[in-house]
Design a protein around this motif. Structure first.
Motif, PDB file in Angstrom:
ATOM      1  N   UNK A 126       4.612  -1.650   7.215  1.00 36.83           N
ATOM      2  CA  UNK A 126       4.055  -2.785   6.499  1.00 36.83           C
ATOM      3  C   UNK A 126       4.011  -2.543   4.993  1.00 36.83           C
ATOM      4  N   UNK A 127       4.354  -3.586   4.244  1.00 41.72           N
ATOM      5  CA  UNK A 127       4.247  -3.479   2.788  1.00 41.72           C
ATOM      6  C   UNK A 127       2.805  -3.559   2.325  1.00 41.72           C
ATOM      7  N   UNK A 128       1.894  -3.867   3.246  1.00 42.89           N
ATOM      8  CA  UNK A 128       0.490  -3.930   2.884  1.00 42.89           C
ATOM      9  C   UNK A 128      -0.058  -2.607   2.388  1.00 42.89           C
ATOM     10  N   UNK A 129       0.633  -1.501   2.727  1.00 43.27           N
ATOM     11  CA  UNK A 129       0.179  -0.180   2.278  1.00 43.27           C
ATOM     12  C   UNK A 129       0.216  -0.036   0.763  1.00 43.27           C
ATOM     13  N   UNK A 130       1.015  -0.871   0.113  1.00 43.62           N
ATOM     14  CA  UNK A 130       1.152  -0.743  -1.333  1.00 43.62           C
ATOM     15  C   UNK A 130      -0.174  -1.011  -2.047  1.00 43.62           C
ATOM     16  N   UNK A 131      -1.088  -1.702  -1.394  1.00 44.69           N
ATOM     17  CA  UNK A 131      -2.375  -2.036  -2.017  1.00 44.69           C
ATOM     18  C   UNK A 131      -3.121  -0.797  -2.480  1.00 44.69           C
ATOM     19  N   UNK A 132      -3.035   0.275  -1.688  1.00 42.36           N
ATOM     20  CA  UNK A 132      -3.768   1.500  -2.029  1.00 42.36           C
ATOM     21  C   UNK A 132      -3.226   2.160  -3.288  1.00 42.36           C
ATOM     22  N   UNK A 133      -1.993   1.797  -3.684  1.00 45.02           N
ATOM     23  CA  UNK A 133      -1.374   2.410  -4.866  1.00 45.02           C
ATOM     24  C   UNK A 133      -1.742   1.695  -6.156  1.00 45.02           C
ATOM     25  N   UNK A 134      -2.387   0.530  -6.067  1.00 45.59           N
ATOM     26  CA  UNK A 134      -2.704  -0.246  -7.271  1.00 45.59           C
ATOM     27  C   UNK A 134      -3.467   0.550  -8.327  1.00 45.59           C
ATOM     28  N   UNK A 135      -4.509   1.316  -7.961  1.00 44.15           N
ATOM     29  CA  UNK A 135      -5.226   2.067  -8.998  1.00 44.15           C
ATOM     30  C   UNK A 135      -4.344   3.074  -9.731  1.00 44.15           C
ATOM     31  N   UNK A 136      -3.315   3.600  -9.039  1.00 45.05           N
ATOM     32  CA  UNK A 136      -2.470   4.637  -9.636  1.00 45.05           C
ATOM     33  C   UNK A 136      -1.322   4.049 -10.448  1.00 45.05           C
ATOM     34  N   UNK A 137      -0.682   2.969  -9.961  1.00 45.15           N
ATOM     35  CA  UNK A 137       0.528   2.463 -10.630  1.00 45.15           C
ATOM     36  C   UNK A 137       0.357   1.050 -11.177  1.00 45.15           C
ATOM     37  N   UNK A 138      -0.778   0.410 -10.902  1.00 44.76           N
ATOM     38  CA  UNK A 138      -1.030  -0.926 -11.402  1.00 44.76           C
ATOM     39  C   UNK A 138      -0.560  -2.012 -10.452  1.00 44.76           C
ATOM     40  N   UNK A 139      -1.181  -3.192 -10.582  1.00 48.19           N
ATOM     41  CA  UNK A 139      -0.918  -4.285  -9.648  1.00 48.19           C
ATOM     42  C   UNK A 139       0.517  -4.774  -9.753  1.00 48.19           C
ATOM     43  N   UNK A 140       1.037  -4.926 -11.016  1.00 48.12           N
ATOM     44  CA  UNK A 140       2.378  -5.494 -11.186  1.00 48.12           C
ATOM     45  C   UNK A 140       3.442  -4.587 -10.583  1.00 48.12           C
ATOM     46  N   UNK A 141       3.339  -3.293 -10.870  1.00 48.81           N
ATOM     47  CA  UNK A 141       4.326  -2.366 -10.320  1.00 48.81           C
ATOM     48  C   UNK A 141       4.230  -2.333  -8.793  1.00 48.81           C
TER      49      UNK A 141
END
Length: 471
Positions: free
Chosen positions: A403-418
């Protein structure tokens, strides 16, 4: 068939000689053939309990002769033990605000009491349905009080099944707490959750239903008994009005109390609307859970397929091997019926005019229906569905990983846009978020492995619930 002649203010009528009911019951039977059903046994028993309590109280106040009072009580006890139930012949939905139902009880009891005293059926010289059995009463306090007693005796059975469902859901939550699945919002992938969290959330909704129903149950204990016609206690001695609830408590085993204002309690039926509302909310809860289970078990190959429901029967007359979610389906249908009943109760309660609501019969009929269906629906749901649910742990894990939903956890590290760009790219390329992040060198393997741990995303593991607690 041998007959006897009875008369009332309308005129004369032929009554079967063997009947314990009389002319007013016969008129009600002929006037109201609506549902093809008879008044439920619980309503009959409640009416008879009121007649017994009233006879005892009228004897204490000196209004009712001891011998007659004892005969009435004896007749009531026989009916409460199961006798003469075939003599209660009326449809539950009737005009007259329940007068026919009240008179059915009065006439059966009067005729049986007359027999006990050595008289024939249909001879009301010694025991009159109106003058003795209905003494110090009116349909307008008897019928709504009987309705309350009936409902109060049914509610504990529903609460028992609600608690069984609550405990079954909590046990399932504990059993499946190590299964990580994708959470979904608006049917789209969101973030991981544990299957145990899903079932614990269901249990909490059911727990609130139990609490809500318990509050309404207390409200129903207040009755207008002793108010007679409009709540002014006309034709009832003050001693009777003061003592009738104590007699009712003894006879019914319920902690019934007089309403603060007998006029208010005679004309306003908001407590029944409260009960109906609580049952509707219970129906909403159950239907939502049933909907979820049908979705989560859909497939088994071409749907979500995260859980399996117990196979209860063949699902098709043409497609071999097909198994349908029949238990959640029937729970949905119970919920739809209860919601419809709530609308009927709402309209009937609103339709009351001035000092009385004439539509109590349909209110009690629909509440009886809702309580009965919910009680059996909950039992069916618990026994034939919830207890046997199994989860497909590997399938759930695969769906989480992909699932691409896992990308949510990366927001603090790489930012929402990335993170959003990564999600779109992973979806277009048909690869996992993890593989894409590694391919683009955005994070090292160890850091990424820790960040994308699905269990860590679901929050702290909760303590095992106490199954005795909470309800």
């Amino acid at each position: 068939m041998e007959t006897r002649v009875e008369s009332d203010s309308i005129g004369r009528m032929m009554i079967p000689q063997e009947a314990y009911y009389g002319v007013q019951t016969q008129r009600g039977y002929e006037n109201f053939r609506i549902t093809g059903r008879r008044m439920p046994a619980e309503m009959v028993e409640s009416l008879v309990e009121i007649k017994k309590a009233a006879a005892l109280m009228n004897q204490k106040t000196g209004q009712l002769d001891k011998e007659v009072a004892e005969a009435i009580v004896a007749a009531c006890d026989e009916i409460l033990a199961g006798a003469l139930r075939d003599q209660f012949i009326l449809d539950p939905i009737q005009g007259g605000a329940g007068t026919s139902a009240n008179m059915n009880a009065n006439e059966v009891i009067a005729n049986r009491a007359s027999e006990i005293l050595g008289g024939p059926r249909g001879d009301y010289a010694r025991v009159s349905p109106n003058d003795q059995v209905n003494m110090s009463q009116s349909t307008n306090d008897v019928f709504p009080t009987a309705g309350r007693i009936m409902l109060l005796k049914m509610i504990p059975r529903l609460v028992h099944e609600e608690k069984r469902l609550y405990l079954a859901l909590e046990r399932k939550a504990e059993e499946l707490d190590d299964v990580v699945k994708m959470g979904r919002t608006q049917l789209q992938d969101a973030v991981p959750i544990r299957m145990g969290q899903t079932f614990h959330a269901y249990a909490q909704a059911v727990r609130r239903d139990i609490i809500r129903l318990s509050r309404v149950e207390k409200e129903l204990l207040s009755t207008n008994m002793g108010g007679t016609a409009v709540g002014t206690s006309l034709n009832a001695k003050p001693e009777y009005v003061a003592g009738i609830h104590q007699e009712l408590q003894q006879v019914t085993g319920l902690e019934l109390v007089p309403a603060r204002d007998l006029l208010d309690a005679t004309q306003n039926l908001d407590s029944f609307v409260s009960l109906s509302g609580a049952l509707k909310i219970q129906a909403v809860t159950l239907s939502k859970i049933a909907n979820d289970l049908r979705l989560l078990s859909s497939g088994p190959k071409a749907g979500m397929g995260e859980i399996s429901l117990p196979a209860r029967q063949n699902g098709s007359s043409i497609m071999p091997g097909k198994v349908n979610p029949v238990i959640p389906e029937v729970v949905n249908q119970v919920a739809f019926a209860v919601m419809g009943n709530d609308f009927t109760v709402t309209m009937a309660a609103e339709a009351g005019q001035l000092e009385l609501n004439a539509f109590e019969p349909v209110i009690f009929d629909r509440l009886y229906d809702s309580l009965s269906m919910l009680t059996e629906g909950l039992k069916t749901f618990t026994d034939h569905c919830i207890q046997g649910i199994t989860a497909h742990k590997e399938r759930c894990a695969k769906q989480v990983h992909e699932s691409i939903g896992l990308v949510t956890i990366l927001c603090p590290a790489i930012g929402y846009k990335k993170a959003a760009d990564l999600a779109k790219k992973a979806l277009a390329m048909g690869i996992s978020v993890k593989d894409l992040v590694l391919a683009e060198g955005l994070m090292d393997f160890r850091t990424l492995e820790k960040a994308l741990d699905p269990h860590a995303m679901t929050g702290p593991k909760r303590e095992k619930p106490s199954m005795i607690r909470a309800v």
